[in-house]
Scaffold this active site. Structure first.
Site, mmCIF file in Angstrom:
data_model
loop_
_atom_site.group_PDB
_atom_site.id
_atom_site.type_symbol
_atom_site.label_atom_id
_atom_site.label_comp_id
_atom_site.label_asym_id
_atom_site.label_seq_id
_atom_site.Cartn_x
_atom_site.Cartn_y
_atom_site.Cartn_z
ATOM 1 N N VAL A 32 0.831 -1.200 0.000
ATOM 2 C CA VAL A 32 0.000 0.000 0.000
ATOM 3 C C VAL A 32 0.875 1.264 0.000
ATOM 4 O O VAL A 32 0.510 2.282 -0.599
ATOM 5 C CB VAL A 32 -1.005 -0.044 1.182
ATOM 6 C CG1 VAL A 32 -0.354 0.066 2.529
ATOM 7 C CG2 VAL A 32 -2.068 1.028 1.023
ATOM 8 N N ASP A 33 2.028 1.184 0.616
ATOM 9 C CA ASP A 33 2.989 2.295 0.639
ATOM 10 C C ASP A 33 3.389 2.660 -0.794
ATOM 11 O O ASP A 33 3.348 3.838 -1.202
ATOM 12 C CB ASP A 33 4.222 1.828 1.452
ATOM 13 C CG ASP A 33 5.149 2.960 1.842
ATOM 14 O OD1 ASP A 33 4.787 4.129 1.654
ATOM 15 O OD2 ASP A 33 6.247 2.660 2.364
ATOM 16 N N TYR A 126 4.524 -7.392 6.555
ATOM 17 C CA TYR A 126 4.888 -7.532 7.966
ATOM 18 C C TYR A 126 4.206 -8.719 8.669
ATOM 19 O O TYR A 126 4.368 -8.904 9.887
ATOM 20 C CB TYR A 126 4.640 -6.212 8.715
ATOM 21 C CG TYR A 126 5.674 -5.134 8.430
ATOM 22 C CD1 TYR A 126 6.794 -5.390 7.639
ATOM 23 C CD2 TYR A 126 5.546 -3.846 8.949
ATOM 24 C CE1 TYR A 126 7.738 -4.400 7.376
ATOM 25 C CE2 TYR A 126 6.500 -2.853 8.699
ATOM 26 C CZ TYR A 126 7.587 -3.139 7.904
ATOM 27 O OH TYR A 126 8.530 -2.161 7.660
HETATM 28 N N1 AR6 Z 1 -5.113 -0.267 -0.965
HETATM 29 C C1 AR6 Z 1 -5.451 -0.827 0.210
HETATM 30 N N2 AR6 Z 1 -4.794 -1.839 0.782
HETATM 31 C C2 AR6 Z 1 -3.715 -2.311 0.117
HETATM 32 C C3 AR6 Z 1 -3.269 -1.791 -1.114
HETATM 33 C C4 AR6 Z 1 -4.014 -0.712 -1.668
HETATM 34 N N3 AR6 Z 1 -3.691 -0.133 -2.810
HETATM 35 N N4 AR6 Z 1 -2.161 -2.495 -1.501
HETATM 36 C C5 AR6 Z 1 -1.934 -3.427 -0.560
HETATM 37 N N5 AR6 Z 1 -2.868 -3.339 0.426
HETATM 38 P P1 AR6 Z 1 1.588 -4.010 3.155
HETATM 39 P P2 AR6 Z 1 2.641 -3.992 5.901
HETATM 40 C C6 AR6 Z 1 -3.043 -4.124 1.648
HETATM 41 O O1 AR6 Z 1 2.530 -5.081 2.751
HETATM 42 O O2 AR6 Z 1 2.278 -5.416 6.078
HETATM 43 C C7 AR6 Z 1 5.769 -1.885 2.475
HETATM 44 O O3 AR6 Z 1 6.762 -2.232 1.565
HETATM 45 C C8 AR6 Z 1 -2.461 -5.515 1.686
HETATM 46 O O4 AR6 Z 1 -3.372 -6.435 1.082
HETATM 47 O O5 AR6 Z 1 1.337 -2.886 2.211
HETATM 48 O O6 AR6 Z 1 2.284 -3.013 6.980
HETATM 49 C C9 AR6 Z 1 6.204 -0.786 3.430
HETATM 50 O O7 AR6 Z 1 7.111 0.106 2.850
HETATM 51 C C10 AR6 Z 1 -2.333 -5.762 3.169
HETATM 52 O O8 AR6 Z 1 -3.532 -6.299 3.704
HETATM 53 O O9 AR6 Z 1 2.039 -3.320 4.552
HETATM 54 C C11 AR6 Z 1 6.834 -1.572 4.548
HETATM 55 O O10 AR6 Z 1 8.181 -1.874 4.267
HETATM 56 C C12 AR6 Z 1 -2.139 -4.357 3.764
HETATM 57 O O11 AR6 Z 1 -2.371 -3.451 2.682
HETATM 58 C C13 AR6 Z 1 6.019 -2.841 4.613
HETATM 59 O O12 AR6 Z 1 5.505 -3.032 3.302
HETATM 60 C C14 AR6 Z 1 -0.767 -4.119 4.334
HETATM 61 O O13 AR6 Z 1 0.212 -4.721 3.509
HETATM 62 C C15 AR6 Z 1 4.864 -2.709 5.557
HETATM 63 O O14 AR6 Z 1 4.195 -3.944 5.641
#
Ligand code: AR6
Length: 172
Positions: A32-33, A126
Site C-alpha cells: 500500500v505504501d 509484515y
Molecule cells: N489499498 C489498500 N490496501 C492495500 C493496497 C491498496 N492499494 N495495496 C496493498 N494493500 P503491506 P505492511 C493491503 O505489505 O504489512 C511496504 O513495503 C495488503 O493487502 O502494504 O504493513 C512498506 O514500505 C495488506 O492487507 O504493509 C513496509 O516496508 C495491507 O495493505 C512494509 O511493506 C498491508 O500490507 C509494511 O508492511
C-alpha cells in the site's frame, strides 16, 4: 462516529486523510505504501524527506502527517506497523499495532480531519495474522478517546480475507 468497510484500493477513496502502512525510513516501499507514493506523486516523498531530515526515522507504532499530493485527500498519515514474529513478542507487537491506529487518529484530530481511511496495517509484508490484526484495528478505533471528533472511519480491505474478517467482526 461511523465505521464503514470497503473492499478496494485505498488510493482511490475520497476522505480527508488516508493512512499509509509505511516503514521506518518513510521513503516508500511496496504494498500500500508503494501504491500511495505512485499515485500521490513526488510531493509526498518530498514531504517525507523533510520529516526525515528534521526528526529522523519514524518509530514503530508512531505516525507522521504529510500532504496527499495528487490523491483525492488532504493528508496522508504515515504510520509504521510492527513486523509480526509472535510467541513471547506477540503482546508487544499487538500493542504496537494498536499504537499505529491511536497515533494516526491523534494526528487526524490535531489536523481537524473528519473522515479517515485505514488500510490493514502490518497484514502484508509484515505478516501480522489478519484475524488478530482486524480485532485490534476495530477495537482500537472504537475505544479511541476522542472518537467523537471524527465523523467517519473507513477500513479499506484490499483482499477478500481481510474484507470478510472485518465484515464478521463489525456485524457482531
Ligand atoms: N489499498 C489498500 N490496501 C492495500 C493496497 C491498496 N492499494 N495495496 C496493498 N494493500 P503491506 P505492511 C493491503 O505489505 O504489512 C511496504 O513495503 C495488503 O493487502 O502494504 O504493513 C512498506 O514500505 C495488506 O492487507 O504493509 C513496509 O516496508 C495491507 O495493505 C512494509 O511493506 C498491508 O500490507 C509494511 O508492511
Amino acid at each position: 462516529m461511523k465505521i464503514e468497510l470497503l473492499k478496494g484500493d485505498i488510493t482511490k477513496v475520497a476522505v480527508d486523510a488516508i493512512v499509509n502502512a509505511a516503514n521506518s525510513s518513510l521513503l516508500g516501499g511496496g504494498g500500500v505504501d508503494g501504491a500511495i507514493h505512485r499515485r500521490g506523486g513526488k510531493a509526498i516523498l518530498e514531504a517525507c524527506q523533510k520529516i526525515r531530515n528534521t526528526q529522523g526515522k519514524c518509530k514503530i507504532g508512531e505516525a507522521v502527517i504529510t500532504t496527499a499530493g495528487n490523491l483525492d485527500a488532504n493528508y496522508v498519515i504515515h504510520t509504521v506497523g510492527p513486523i509480526y514474529n509472535g510467541g513471547e513478542k506477540e503482546r508487544k507487537e499487538k500493542d504496537l499495532l494498536a499504537n499505529c491506529y491511536t497515533n494516526a487518529l491523534h494526528l487526524a484530530v490535531k489536523h481537524s480531519v473528519k473522515t479517515i481511511a485505514f488500510p490493514n496495517i502490518s497484514t502484508g509484508t509484515y505478516r501480522f495474522p489478519k484475524d488478530k490484526a482486524a480485532k485490534i484495528a476495530i477495537a482500537t478505533v472504537q475505544n479511541f478517546e476522542n472518537i467523537n471528533e471524527i465523523e467517519k472511519v473507513l477500513f479499506v480491505c484490499f483482499d477478500e480475507e481481510n474484507y470478510n474478517l472485518y465484515k464478521e467482526i463489525l456485524k457482531s
